[in-house]
Structures are given as C-alpha cells and as structure tokens.
Motif scaffolding. Structure first.
Motif, PDB file in Angstrom:
ATOM      1  N   SER A 117     -26.845   4.466  33.493  1.00 46.77           N
ATOM      2  CA  SER A 117     -26.687   4.738  32.056  1.00 46.77           C
ATOM      3  C   SER A 117     -26.390   6.209  31.807  1.00 46.77           C
ATOM      4  CB  SER A 117     -27.961   4.338  31.297  1.00 46.77           C
ATOM      5  OG  SER A 117     -28.267   2.986  31.495  1.00 46.77           O
ATOM      6  N   LYS A 118     -27.088   7.065  32.529  1.00 48.60           N
ATOM      7  CA  LYS A 118     -26.867   8.506  32.348  1.00 48.60           C
ATOM      8  C   LYS A 118     -25.456   8.909  32.771  1.00 48.60           C
ATOM      9  CE  LYS A 118     -31.729   9.854  32.794  1.00 48.60           C
ATOM     10  NZ  LYS A 118     -32.744  10.599  33.569  1.00 48.60           N
ATOM     11  N   ARG A 119     -24.897   8.176  33.745  1.00 47.32           N
ATOM     12  CA  ARG A 119     -23.539   8.465  34.214  1.00 47.32           C
ATOM     13  C   ARG A 119     -22.478   7.880  33.273  1.00 47.32           C
ATOM     14  NH1 ARG A 119     -21.015   8.888  39.337  1.00 47.32           N
ATOM     15  NH2 ARG A 119     -18.826   9.410  38.955  1.00 47.32           N
ATOM     16  N   LEU A 120     -22.688   6.630  32.846  1.00 47.50           N
ATOM     17  CA  LEU A 120     -21.661   5.935  32.059  1.00 47.50           C
ATOM     18  C   LEU A 120     -21.832   6.105  30.554  1.00 47.50           C
ATOM     19  CD1 LEU A 120     -21.523   2.651  34.177  1.00 47.50           C
ATOM     20  CD2 LEU A 120     -19.864   4.526  34.177  1.00 47.50           C
ATOM     21  N   LEU A 121     -23.054   6.452  30.120  1.00 41.17           N
ATOM     22  CA  LEU A 121     -23.323   6.674  28.689  1.00 41.17           C
ATOM     23  C   LEU A 121     -24.002   8.034  28.530  1.00 41.17           C
ATOM     24  CD1 LEU A 121     -24.788   3.120  27.903  1.00 41.17           C
ATOM     25  CD2 LEU A 121     -22.475   3.908  27.386  1.00 41.17           C
ATOM     26  N   PRO A 122     -23.259   9.109  28.755  1.00 41.99           N
ATOM     27  CA  PRO A 122     -23.882  10.442  28.877  1.00 41.99           C
ATOM     28  C   PRO A 122     -24.439  11.037  27.591  1.00 41.99           C
ATOM     29  CG  PRO A 122     -21.494  10.618  28.947  1.00 41.99           C
ATOM     30  CD  PRO A 122     -21.799   9.152  28.974  1.00 41.99           C
ATOM     31  N   LYS A 123     -24.138  10.498  26.454  1.00 32.77           N
ATOM     32  CA  LYS A 123     -24.542  11.140  25.197  1.00 32.77           C
ATOM     33  C   LYS A 123     -25.648  10.389  24.470  1.00 32.77           C
ATOM     34  CE  LYS A 123     -20.060  13.384  24.475  1.00 32.77           C
ATOM     35  NZ  LYS A 123     -18.921  13.597  23.559  1.00 32.77           N
ATOM     36  N   GLN A 124     -26.352   9.525  25.165  1.00 27.76           N
ATOM     37  CA  GLN A 124     -27.425   8.762  24.520  1.00 27.76           C
ATOM     38  C   GLN A 124     -28.626   9.654  24.197  1.00 27.76           C
ATOM     39  OE1 GLN A 124     -25.406   5.765  23.885  1.00 27.76           O
ATOM     40  NE2 GLN A 124     -27.582   5.293  23.659  1.00 27.76           N
ATOM     41  N   ALA A 125     -29.256   9.381  23.080  1.00 28.28           N
ATOM     42  CA  ALA A 125     -30.457  10.145  22.692  1.00 28.28           C
ATOM     43  C   ALA A 125     -31.645   9.774  23.571  1.00 28.28           C
ATOM     44  CB  ALA A 125     -30.788   9.882  21.231  1.00 28.28           C
ATOM     45  N   SER A 126     -31.693   8.513  24.010  1.00 29.81           N
ATOM     46  CA  SER A 126     -32.796   8.046  24.855  1.00 29.81           C
ATOM     47  C   SER A 126     -32.252   7.045  25.871  1.00 29.81           C
ATOM     48  CB  SER A 126     -33.875   7.378  24.006  1.00 29.81           C
ATOM     49  OG  SER A 126     -34.836   6.746  24.824  1.00 29.81           O
ATOM     50  N   TYR A 127     -32.892   7.051  27.057  1.00 26.23           N
ATOM     51  CA  TYR A 127     -32.475   6.109  28.102  1.00 26.23           C
ATOM     52  C   TYR A 127     -33.582   5.108  28.430  1.00 26.23           C
ATOM     53  CZ  TYR A 127     -28.367   9.011  28.729  1.00 26.23           C
ATOM     54  OH  TYR A 127     -27.183   9.685  28.520  1.00 26.23           O
ATOM     55  N   VAL A 133     -30.632  -0.555  25.050  1.00 23.25           N
ATOM     56  CA  VAL A 133     -29.952  -1.835  24.770  1.00 23.25           C
ATOM     57  C   VAL A 133     -29.735  -2.034  23.273  1.00 23.25           C
ATOM     58  CG1 VAL A 133     -30.746  -2.936  26.886  1.00 23.25           C
ATOM     59  CG2 VAL A 133     -32.140  -3.126  24.840  1.00 23.25           C
ATOM     60  N   ARG A 134     -30.660  -1.520  22.473  1.00 24.86           N
ATOM     61  CA  ARG A 134     -30.470  -1.609  21.023  1.00 24.86           C
ATOM     62  C   ARG A 134     -29.257  -0.794  20.590  1.00 24.86           C
ATOM     63  NH1 ARG A 134     -34.980   1.374  18.055  1.00 24.86           N
ATOM     64  NH2 ARG A 134     -33.627   3.098  18.689  1.00 24.86           N
ATOM     65  N   ASP A 135     -29.093   0.406  21.149  1.00 28.35           N
ATOM     66  CA  ASP A 135     -27.979   1.280  20.773  1.00 28.35           C
ATOM     67  C   ASP A 135     -26.624   0.713  21.178  1.00 28.35           C
ATOM     68  OD1 ASP A 135     -29.795   2.996  19.685  1.00 28.35           O
ATOM     69  OD2 ASP A 135     -29.721   4.479  21.311  1.00 28.35           O
ATOM     70  N   VAL A 136     -26.594  -0.065  22.303  1.00 27.68           N
ATOM     71  CA  VAL A 136     -25.301  -0.623  22.736  1.00 27.68           C
ATOM     72  C   VAL A 136     -25.109  -2.050  22.236  1.00 27.68           C
ATOM     73  CG1 VAL A 136     -25.198   0.857  24.768  1.00 27.68           C
ATOM     74  CG2 VAL A 136     -26.229  -1.413  24.971  1.00 27.68           C
ATOM     75  N   GLY A 137     -26.014  -2.538  21.388  1.00 32.37           N
ATOM     76  CA  GLY A 137     -25.832  -3.836  20.744  1.00 32.37           C
ATOM     77  C   GLY A 137     -26.286  -5.030  21.551  1.00 32.37           C
ATOM     78  N   ILE A 138     -27.186  -4.836  22.500  1.00 40.93           N
ATOM     79  CA  ILE A 138     -27.702  -5.957  23.294  1.00 40.93           C
ATOM     80  C   ILE A 138     -29.036  -6.417  22.706  1.00 40.93           C
ATOM     81  CG2 ILE A 138     -28.591  -6.660  25.557  1.00 40.93           C
ATOM     82  CD1 ILE A 138     -26.675  -4.634  26.808  1.00 40.93           C
ATOM     83  N   LEU A 154     -30.267  -7.192  32.951  1.00 32.78           N
ATOM     84  CA  LEU A 154     -29.106  -7.931  33.443  1.00 32.78           C
ATOM     85  C   LEU A 154     -27.916  -7.775  32.500  1.00 32.78           C
ATOM     86  CD1 LEU A 154     -29.116 -11.448  35.042  1.00 32.78           C
ATOM     87  CD2 LEU A 154     -27.414 -10.870  33.319  1.00 32.78           C
ATOM     88  N   LYS A 155     -28.150  -7.926  31.205  1.00 24.02           N
ATOM     89  CA  LYS A 155     -27.061  -7.809  30.213  1.00 24.02           C
ATOM     90  C   LYS A 155     -26.482  -6.387  30.213  1.00 24.02           C
ATOM     91  CE  LYS A 155     -28.886 -11.455  27.204  1.00 24.02           C
ATOM     92  NZ  LYS A 155     -29.543 -11.764  25.911  1.00 24.02           N
ATOM     93  N   LEU A 156     -27.360  -5.387  30.372  1.00 23.29           N
ATOM     94  CA  LEU A 156     -26.894  -4.000  30.440  1.00 23.29           C
ATOM     95  C   LEU A 156     -26.049  -3.793  31.694  1.00 23.29           C
ATOM     96  CD1 LEU A 156     -27.093  -1.122  29.197  1.00 23.29           C
ATOM     97  CD2 LEU A 156     -29.106  -0.758  30.646  1.00 23.29           C
ATOM     98  N   PHE A 157     -26.508  -4.346  32.803  1.00 24.78           N
ATOM     99  CA  PHE A 157     -25.775  -4.226  34.060  1.00 24.78           C
ATOM    100  C   PHE A 157     -24.410  -4.919  33.968  1.00 24.78           C
ATOM    101  CE2 PHE A 157     -25.205  -5.753  38.588  1.00 24.78           C
ATOM    102  CZ  PHE A 157     -24.802  -4.529  39.076  1.00 24.78           C
ATOM    103  N   LYS A 158     -24.376  -6.105  33.342  1.00 24.21           N
ATOM    104  CA  LYS A 158     -23.113  -6.841  33.151  1.00 24.21           C
ATOM    105  C   LYS A 158     -22.133  -6.007  32.327  1.00 24.21           C
ATOM    106  CE  LYS A 158     -21.282 -11.322  31.650  1.00 24.21           C
ATOM    107  NZ  LYS A 158     -20.145 -10.783  30.913  1.00 24.21           N
TER     108      LYS A 158
END
Length: 453
Positions: A117-127, A133-138, A154-158
């Motif tokens: 997540s830190k690599r692919l979503l670098p600007k998140q306020a929290s990891y 998952v809430r921030d990315v709509g899961i 699993l859904k995040l990984f997918k």
C-alpha cells in the motif's frame, strides 16, 4: 497461489500471545479456491482490551479447538502458497511461534499488503487496514474478526493485482527471510526469544545446561552468540539445542539470578564466570601520618574490601567520582603517585581535599562516610526496581546486611514492610558476588526507590 491470512490474538508480551481466531482464504489470483476459518482456544487469558475490541472472551473459546488440533489444516491450506497479510510480519511471527512450540519448522514466503500500500498508494493519510479499505472503496464487515479482516485484505490485494498488471511490484515485495549468518536450527530458536530483560539458558540435545547469560534484550544478546565468530560462540552454535528464559524486568535481579545459576549449575561455557567476576577490590588503610588511604588492588582475599569492581577501568572511573563527591585526595587512592601527576592539583581544585591540607580526623571522617555509604553490613532495606510488565514492580531484600532474595509484586499492592515482602520472597544465596553486584548497582543509581529500615 496465495494464502490470504488474518490472525487474532490474546494480546500481551511479544512471543507470549496465543491465537484466538484464524482465517485463511486460498486464492489463485482470480478466485477463492478454499477457505479455513476457526476460533482457537489459546489456553491463556485474553487481555481485557482485546475482549473489548473483538467481543471474544475466554468463556467463548473454551470449546474451540486448540492450535495443535488445527495445525495440520493450516499446513494444508498454506502449502506452496505465498502468505499474504496486512502487517504480514506479525501474523507470520505468531504462526511460526505456535508451530515451533509443536516442534515444526514453519517457513513460508510472505507478502505484506501494508508495505504494498505504501508503494502503490503513497499519499494515504493512514495505512491501517480499516481506514485504507474505506478510502479505496472496499466494504468491510466484522472488523477485528479474522474472517472480516482477511476478506478485506484479499479484496485489497486483488485491487493491487488488477492495477499492477505485470505484477512486477508485487513480486518485488515477496519475502523469504533467512537471517544472515544464522543456521536454520539457530534461527528457529532465536524466533521464540523475547526482547525483554532477564536470564537465558542454553541446553544441549540431552537437555544439559551449557550456558547461562543475562541481558536487557535477551533476543539481541542471543543473536550475538549465534552470529559470533569466537571459539566460544562457535562451540555454543554447535551444541545448543534448546533455549529457555526467565524474564525479570529488573537488570539487578537478572544479574543476581545469572550469578547464582552459574555457581549452582556450573555450565561448561561459563567456566570463566564460575569464579568471582569482581577482580579488583577497594580497601582503606592508614598511612604513617594517620590518614585513611583508599587503595585499589587485585582481589586476593587478604584485605577487608569496601567494594569490588569487574575491571580496572570501572574501578578508576568510580574512584574519580568518589574522590570528587567526598572531597578525597586522588593522590592517595592509587590513581596518581605524585602531586605533579594529580589531576586535582593540576587544576588547582585540591583545596581541602588533599591530605596535608586538613587534619587526619577531618579527612578520615570523609573517607568513613564513603565506607558507610558503600557498605550495608548492618543495614536492612528494600530495593525497588522495574517489574516484568507495566503493572508490577520488583523488590530485593537486604536484612541486617544479608541479601535474602527478591520478589515481584503488583502496583496495586505496594510492599512497604519487610514482613510483607518475606511472604512472597524467592530466597537466594548470600555471597561475595551477590553483595558486589548489589553494591555496583547502587553506585549506578538505577534503582527506582530504596526503603531503609
């Protein structure tokens, strides 16, 4: 093939947690092909904050299977799979620890969705998993339950697999960690070691004790043994088969416990420590003019020592502090032979400190104050120090100058009287080394509180 995993635990000190729930979804990159979800009876109490967070308590888990009853199923679910978890190092450590208790070496490749997540979503306020998952709509259900958190992982990984079509970044984050310089057998032993203060015991294949040590970080110290290149370290690496630990929280109790265990058990690789570690003694002797001189020499049992030191450098460092605090003459402690060499004399701070500038009676009174402070020949006192966790403290009992032993007590039930302490005391041997360990610790001023009686 991937095994998407989440583990819930009892909470508590590292490597002492028990598993309360586990969920594994076997995933082939497109769909779930198998799943395993189960409560686990941890056989130890669940921490109150975990009960509040998850809703699970020990009563609920009494009829659940114990870990050894589901271990085979976990192995089946994870064979030829990469373990995927959010903060994978935690879940993997817990699993490895449980399997090591069963004598099984559980080694897997791991992939951490938190690191991804830190690599692919670098600007998140929290990891944290919930916020991410809430921030990315899961959608996520049953938060802080193994099945809900594992499904959200699993859904995040997918999502990461779908957005990173060539999977290069995912592949980069797959780990298979073998600690450099440590043989697999030793690595397994190191995994279970706590990073706390206490005493550790090394046993050979027959169960015989071969080495005893103490450390403020047991795991770190054992790693030094296992990666060392000295003859002694190599022998330990060859012979050690099992490790056991005794956590103390208090460095003083760890020192005292280590000293006594070595004297009683005489481990083969503690040969040098079987004798006293305090090789230099400080004693007082009157010169021809009636002044008490502090003298330092190698221990030979001939002099009545005031205190002892493990090394000459430690002795000299302490003498600098002693002469400054009690206004004593450095020239007559053996630190310097002449006034020209004397540090006090050179900086012109020897007014009233050097022998000759005051009468013997006045000077000797200062020396005697130091002697009285350093000796507890007739003292009765309780030395309070840290405990094994945040809710307890430890206490060492000295009665009429004799070291009696130690105890741990709850913060909510403080020990203020010797009689109360004696009821819970773990008795220990009173000997020269024990006294010197206590004296040395008192000099360092590390104790939380000293109560005299």
């Amino acid at each position: 093939m991937y095994a998407i995993l989440d583990i819930e635990t009892t909470g508590g000190q590292s490597n002492q947690e028990g598993i309360t729930e586990i969920a594994i979804y076997k995933y082939d990159g497109h769909q779930i092909v198998d799943q395993f979800i189960s409560l686990i009876n941890p056989e130890i109490p669940i921490q109150p904050f975990v009960v509040k967070l998850t809703g699970k308590d020990n009563v609920m888990l009494q009829s659940a299977p114990k870990f050894f009853e589901v271990a085979k199923r976990i192995i089946e679910m994870t064979t030829d799979c990469v373990l995927v978890a959010h903060n994978a190092s935690f879940d993997y450590r817990i699993l490895r620890t449980e399997f090591l208790r069963l004598g099984y070496d559980f080694n897997k490749k791991t992939l951490c969705t938190l690191e991804l997540s830190k690599r692919l979503l670098p600007k998140q306020a929290s990891y944290s998993l919930g916020k991410l998952v809430r921030d990315v709509g899961i959608p996520i259900a049953d938060r802080h339950r193994a099945s809900g958190d594992a499904l959200a992982t699993l859904k995040l990984f997918k999502l990461f697999l779908d957005t990173n079509l060539n999977n290069e970044i995912v592949e980069e984050h797959i780990k298979f960690e073998v600690q450099k310089g440590i043989a697999p057998k030793l690595k397994n032993l190191l995994e279970s070691a706590p990073s706390t203060t206490g005493v550790y015991y090394m046993h050979n294949e027959k169960g015989k004790l071969v080495y005893v040590g103490k450390s403020n970080n047991i795991k770190k110290r054992i790693k030094q043994h296992f990666t060392g290149t000295s003859t002694k370290c190599k022998k330990i690496q060859t012979d050690v088969f099992a490790l056991t630990y005794y956590e103390t929280g208090s460095e003083l109790i760890a020192l005292l416990k280590e000293s006594e265990e070595i004297k009683i058990n005489k481990p083969i690789y503690n040969r040098a420590q079987r004798k006293s570690i305090f090789q230099f003694v400080l004693y007082a002797e009157k010169d021809e003019n009636g002044y008490l001189n502090l003298k330092l020499q190698k221990a030979d049992g001939q002099k009545k020592e005031i205190t002892s030191f493990a090394s000459l450098q430690e002795a000299k460092n302490s003498l600098f502090s002693i002469t400054s605090h009690y206004r004593l003459c450095q020239k007559f402690t053996g630190l310097y032979q002449t006034k020209k060499e004397c540090f006090q004399y050179q900086i012109k701070e020897c007014d009233g400190a050097c022998i000759g500038s005051v009468l013997p009676e006045e000077y000797n009174e200062r020396v005697q104050k130091f002697i009285d402070k350093s000796s507890f020949e007739a003292d009765s006192m309780i030395l309070h120090d840290r405990g094994r966790n945040s809710s307890e403290l430890s206490a060492v009992l000295i009665e009429n100058g004799i070291y009696k032993g130690y105890a741990f007590y709850d913060l909510s039930s403080p020990i203020s009287r010797i009689e109360n302490l004696k009821n819970i005391l773990i008795p220990m041997q009173n000997n020269r080394d024990a006294r010197n360990i206590i004296q040395s610790y008192l000099r360092k001023g590390k104790l939380m509180k000293i109560v005299n009686f």
